[in-house]
Each structure stands twice: as C-alpha cells, then as structure tokens.
Motif scaffolding. Structure first.
Motif, PDB file in Angstrom:
ATOM      1  N   HIS A  93       0.794  -1.159  -0.236  1.00 24.39           N
ATOM      2  CA  HIS A  93      -0.099   0.026  -0.109  1.00 24.39           C
ATOM      3  C   HIS A  93       1.021   1.167   0.080  1.00 24.39           C
ATOM      4  O   HIS A  93       2.053   1.170   0.502  1.00 24.39           O
ATOM      5  CB  HIS A  93      -1.049   0.045   1.242  1.00 24.39           C
ATOM      6  CG  HIS A  93      -0.186   0.021   2.574  1.00 24.39           C
ATOM      7  ND1 HIS A  93       0.031  -0.785   3.258  1.00 24.39           N
ATOM      8  CD2 HIS A  93       0.079   1.335   3.471  1.00 24.39           C
ATOM      9  CE1 HIS A  93       0.796  -0.470   4.538  1.00 24.39           C
ATOM     10  NE2 HIS A  93       0.636   0.891   4.452  1.00 24.39           N
ATOM     11  N   VAL A 121      -2.898   6.507   2.987  1.00 26.55           N
ATOM     12  CA  VAL A 121      -3.872   5.646   3.883  1.00 26.55           C
ATOM     13  C   VAL A 121      -3.911   6.469   5.308  1.00 26.55           C
ATOM     14  O   VAL A 121      -4.608   6.074   6.055  1.00 26.55           O
ATOM     15  CB  VAL A 121      -3.314   4.312   4.157  1.00 26.55           C
ATOM     16  CG1 VAL A 121      -3.308   3.385   3.111  1.00 26.55           C
ATOM     17  CG2 VAL A 121      -1.886   4.530   4.661  1.00 26.55           C
ATOM     18  N   PRO A 123      -3.347   0.207   7.057  1.00 24.24           N
ATOM     19  CA  PRO A 123      -3.895  -1.154   7.109  1.00 24.24           C
ATOM     20  C   PRO A 123      -2.891  -1.953   7.946  1.00 24.24           C
ATOM     21  O   PRO A 123      -1.764  -2.075   7.743  1.00 24.24           O
ATOM     22  CB  PRO A 123      -4.105  -1.479   5.774  1.00 24.24           C
ATOM     23  CG  PRO A 123      -3.068  -0.928   5.009  1.00 24.24           C
ATOM     24  CD  PRO A 123      -2.980   0.449   5.602  1.00 24.24           C
ATOM     25  N   THR A 124      -3.573  -2.929   8.604  1.00 29.33           N
ATOM     26  CA  THR A 124      -2.761  -4.026   9.504  1.00 29.33           C
ATOM     27  C   THR A 124      -3.354  -5.387   9.000  1.00 29.33           C
ATOM     28  O   THR A 124      -2.717  -6.369   9.430  1.00 29.33           O
ATOM     29  CB  THR A 124      -3.293  -3.855  10.905  1.00 29.33           C
ATOM     30  OG1 THR A 124      -4.622  -4.012  11.174  1.00 29.33           O
ATOM     31  CG2 THR A 124      -2.689  -2.763  11.327  1.00 29.33           C
ATOM     32  N   ALA A 173      -8.416  -4.960   4.591  1.00 32.65           N
ATOM     33  CA  ALA A 173      -8.198  -3.572   4.204  1.00 32.65           C
ATOM     34  C   ALA A 173      -8.618  -3.477   2.672  1.00 32.65           C
ATOM     35  O   ALA A 173      -9.061  -2.515   2.351  1.00 32.65           O
ATOM     36  CB  ALA A 173      -7.203  -3.052   4.325  1.00 32.65           C
ATOM     37  N   ASP A 233     -12.172  -2.895   2.411  1.00 33.32           N
ATOM     38  CA  ASP A 233     -12.655  -1.653   3.112  1.00 33.32           C
ATOM     39  C   ASP A 233     -12.573  -0.494   2.258  1.00 33.32           C
ATOM     40  O   ASP A 233     -11.561   0.346   2.609  1.00 33.32           O
ATOM     41  CB  ASP A 233     -12.053  -1.730   4.527  1.00 33.32           C
ATOM     42  CG  ASP A 233     -12.459  -0.623   5.351  1.00 33.32           C
ATOM     43  OD1 ASP A 233     -13.393   0.062   4.885  1.00 33.32           O
ATOM     44  OD2 ASP A 233     -11.962  -0.485   6.681  1.00 33.32           O
ATOM     45  N   THR A 235     -12.704   3.084   4.435  1.00 33.98           N
ATOM     46  CA  THR A 235     -11.658   3.694   5.252  1.00 33.98           C
ATOM     47  C   THR A 235     -10.506   4.032   4.532  1.00 33.98           C
ATOM     48  O   THR A 235      -9.674   4.834   4.484  1.00 33.98           O
ATOM     49  CB  THR A 235     -10.953   2.403   6.398  1.00 33.98           C
ATOM     50  OG1 THR A 235     -12.202   2.165   7.270  1.00 33.98           O
ATOM     51  CG2 THR A 235      -9.948   2.887   7.116  1.00 33.98           C
ATOM     52  N   TYR A 236     -10.401   3.205   3.301  1.00 38.77           N
ATOM     53  CA  TYR A 236      -9.390   3.097   2.326  1.00 38.77           C
ATOM     54  C   TYR A 236      -9.838   3.369   0.812  1.00 38.77           C
ATOM     55  O   TYR A 236      -9.695   2.582   0.100  1.00 38.77           O
ATOM     56  CB  TYR A 236      -8.417   2.066   2.314  1.00 38.77           C
ATOM     57  CG  TYR A 236      -7.763   1.609   3.827  1.00 38.77           C
ATOM     58  CD1 TYR A 236      -6.876   2.539   4.253  1.00 38.77           C
ATOM     59  CD2 TYR A 236      -8.257   0.596   4.393  1.00 38.77           C
ATOM     60  CE1 TYR A 236      -6.378   2.197   5.610  1.00 38.77           C
ATOM     61  CE2 TYR A 236      -7.931   0.250   5.683  1.00 38.77           C
ATOM     62  CZ  TYR A 236      -6.801   1.209   6.223  1.00 38.77           C
ATOM     63  OH  TYR A 236      -6.403   1.200   7.790  1.00 38.77           O
ATOM     64  N   CYS A 250     -12.118 -12.727   4.326  1.00 38.36           N
ATOM     65  CA  CYS A 250     -12.766 -11.629   4.743  1.00 38.36           C
ATOM     66  C   CYS A 250     -14.090 -11.597   4.891  1.00 38.36           C
ATOM     67  O   CYS A 250     -14.774 -10.597   5.327  1.00 38.36           O
ATOM     68  CB  CYS A 250     -12.228 -10.515   3.820  1.00 38.36           C
ATOM     69  SG  CYS A 250     -10.428 -10.350   3.962  1.00 38.36           S
TER      70      CYS A 250
END
Length: 368
Positions: free
Chosen positions: A145, A150, A155-156, A160, A163, A166-167, A187
């Motif tokens: 990424h 971000v 992201p962890t 992500a 998502d 959020t991103y 996921c």
C-alpha cells in the motif's frame, strides 16, 4: 500438508554443492521459460550467467510462465516441444505432471546433495510435493500500500482491500481466481482451515464472488507481477496484490512510499519442470543445468538478489545481505518468523483438480 515447518526452516540462505559441467553430448543452447522482471533477473544473475561462463551455453529466455500450461498442451498436441526448462507454480506443476506434460524425475539422482552429504530429498523436505517439480524458492503473494495515501490509519490486515470506506481509491488484484477467492472468503468470515471445503460447493463459490463484487468497480486487474509495483509507484492505486519480491524491489530498490502487508500472505512454491519428449542432447543439457542451478550455493546466491526464501534447508545460513544494497535480507523473507505469523498455505492438490473450472467461472464473472 506439513509445509509450515519446512517453510520456516528455509528463512535465510546458502553454501555450495558441486555441479557437473558440459560434455560433447549436450546441446549448446537452452530455452528457459520464466516470469520476467526482478525474479527472472535473479535467476539469470545467480544461475544462468555463471553457468554460461563455465560451459559456454547460450540461454534464450521466454517470459511465458503465466501461460505455460496452455502452451505446453499446444506444443504437445503439435508434437513440437520448443521449451527446454519451464518455471511454474506448484499447482501448475502438478497439473502438468498429471497430464504427462512434465517429466517425472528422481530428485536424489537429478539434484546435488547438500554440502554435508544430506540427500536432496531430505534437504528440500516437504517442498518436493510432486514427482515432476523442483522448487528453488518459497515466495508469497501479499498486499502493498501507499504509505502517503492511507492517512494516519495504515492497514494491518488483508481485509483492508475490501474496506473502501476507510481506504478509498483503486486497488489492484491479479486477473486470476487463485488468491482472490481465498482472501474473499477469509474476509467474509470463513476460517482458514475451511476455505477449500467451502470452495468445493457452488454456494461457497458464489459467496466468494459476492464478496469480490463489493470492490469490483474499484479494482484494476493485473496479469504481470510488475504491474502492481508500477501502479503503486505512480500513485494510481492505494493498495494492491503482487509477489513479495516485487514489493521488496519497489520499496528497497526504488525507495517508493510503499509498505508491505504480511497478514494472510499466501505462501507458494515456484520452480522447474522439464517438458516431456525432449531430444537426448537437450535433455542432457537441462539435467546438467538443473543440478547446478539448484545446489545449495546457487539457491543462496539467488536470495541475494530477491527476497524469496530458498527451498533448501542447507541454503538458509549462507546469504545475509543483498548483493547490491548491502541490507540484511532475512527480515524481508516471507518465511521469516515475524512475517509468517499469519500465513495461508495453498492446497496444491485441490487447485490441480479445480483450477480449470473455477478459473473459467472467474473469467466469466470478470466479463459481466
């Protein structure tokens, strides 16, 4: 599968086994099929360039590994095998072996012993998962990424990718079914040890495609491993999947604002198959080269050019730094214990059985 222990045992790198060299009964040219990019360069620097210097052999490189199964089928049907040695992933090796398009080998007869006399089969261990396959490296497909896209919440985990709230922004995913359906089900809440059981059902496949539907409009689909690193470098995607060695290159060699996500990295094996039906002189050359190119030192040498873990246990202690950058390579390996805390292992036999049908469904889904 018993791969986890063996994979983690191959974290670092290399010494040396003797190689046999040319004689007058061997062809003086080889056509080798690989993937292009940084990986092929690492093969050339570690394997073919020193071998050519020792033997005078000429190498012709073909970057068609992604199409190897279809092309070898066509060559076999035409009765004209123009490739001498082919680099493929493990699931493709199993398919080619099952179809009689890849030659079965005696690993202990073909490959060099470890420097301490350990047999090749013991040194490679469980990674020799097909009678036709010779895997020099362990690699993974994972997510990179842009660190500057971000925000303050990098992201962890792999989810992500799904998502987009959020991103926001485009993400890149490989234009093939493998990896995508596994990540989609992970996921969507499927336990990792149930992924393939779920995928065997029509309902499970529909579930995976439904999850992928949630980001379909935000995906740039790639076919070559170099595409995601370039898209990341150009800022055209916020995140994307590719091979860990490609991400190492864009991060460490190109110094781009990119980070690698090891969560749910998907371990895979890559390596050689020898096409069936080679003339005697070409086969002799291939065997000689394979013995040389898969010895302990050569696998260690390759790891100095790209962050893929060598498949021989005896190679692990021998390489510590990148040949050009001078940085310690162990922390960049997919097999490093810190990076391998949450991995996913392919079921190679499952994919050998289901790949053609599920790939056709995936391509049809893409076209919708």
């Amino acid at each position: 599968m018993k791969l986890t222990t063996t994979l983690l045992a191959t974290t670092a790198f290399a010494v040396t086994a003797g190689a046999s060299f040319a004689d007058g009964h061997m062809a003086d040219e080889m056509t080798v099929v690989s993937w292009g990019g940084a990986y092929q360069v690492s093969q050339q620097r570690a394997y073919s360039e020193p071998y050519a210097a020792d033997t005078g052999t000429t190498f012709v490189w073909d970057e068609s590994s992604a199409e190897a199964v279809a092309k070898l089928r066509a060559m076999n049907e035409a009765g004209n095998i123009t490739w001498d040695l082919v680099d493929v992933v493990a699931s493709d090796a199993i398919r080619l072996c099952d179809e009689g398009l890849a030659m079965e080998v005696d690993h202990d007869e073909l490959l060099a012993e470890a420097p301490d006399g350990t047999s090749a089969t013991a040194d490679f261990g469980d990674l020799l998962d097909s009678d036709c396959f010779i895997p020099p490296i362990v690699y993974s497909t994972t997510i990179g990424h842009r660190t500057d896209m971000v925000g303050d919440n990098p992201p962890t985990d792999v989810c992500a990718v799904f998502d987009t709230e959020t991103y926001p922004g485009k993400r890149s995913l490989e234009k093939r079914v493998i990896n995508n359906v596994e990540w989609a089900l992970i996921c969507d809440g499927v336990p990792k040890d149930e992924i393939y059981e779920v995928l065997e059902t029509d309902e499970g496949q529909a579930r995976a495609f439904a999850k992928l539907d949630t980001i379909k409009d935000d995906v740039i689909w790639w076919s070559a491993g170099a595409e995601t690193p370039q898209l990341l470098a150009d800022g055209e995607v916020v995140m994307g999947s590719t091979y860990n060695g490609r991400l190492f290159s864009v991060i460490e060699e190109q110094d781009q604002p990119v980070a690698m996500l090891w969560d749910a990295q998907i371990f895979d094996l890559d390596g050689w198959i020898i096409p069936t039906g080679l003339p005697e002189d070409r086969l002799a050359r291939v065997k000689d080269f394979v013995k040389y190119a898969t010895d302990t030192q050569r696998l260690a040498d390759q790891a100095k050019y790209i962050s893929y873990g060598p498949a021989r246990a005896s190679s692990a202690p021998l390489v510590c730094q990148h040949a050009d950058l001078g940085i310690d390579m162990a922390p960049h390996m997919p097999t490093d214990p810190e990076n391998a805390k949450n991995t996913f292992l392919y079921n190679y036999e499952w994919w050998a059985d289901y790949r053609d049908d599920l790939e056709a469904k995936f391509q049809a889904w893409l076209a919708q």
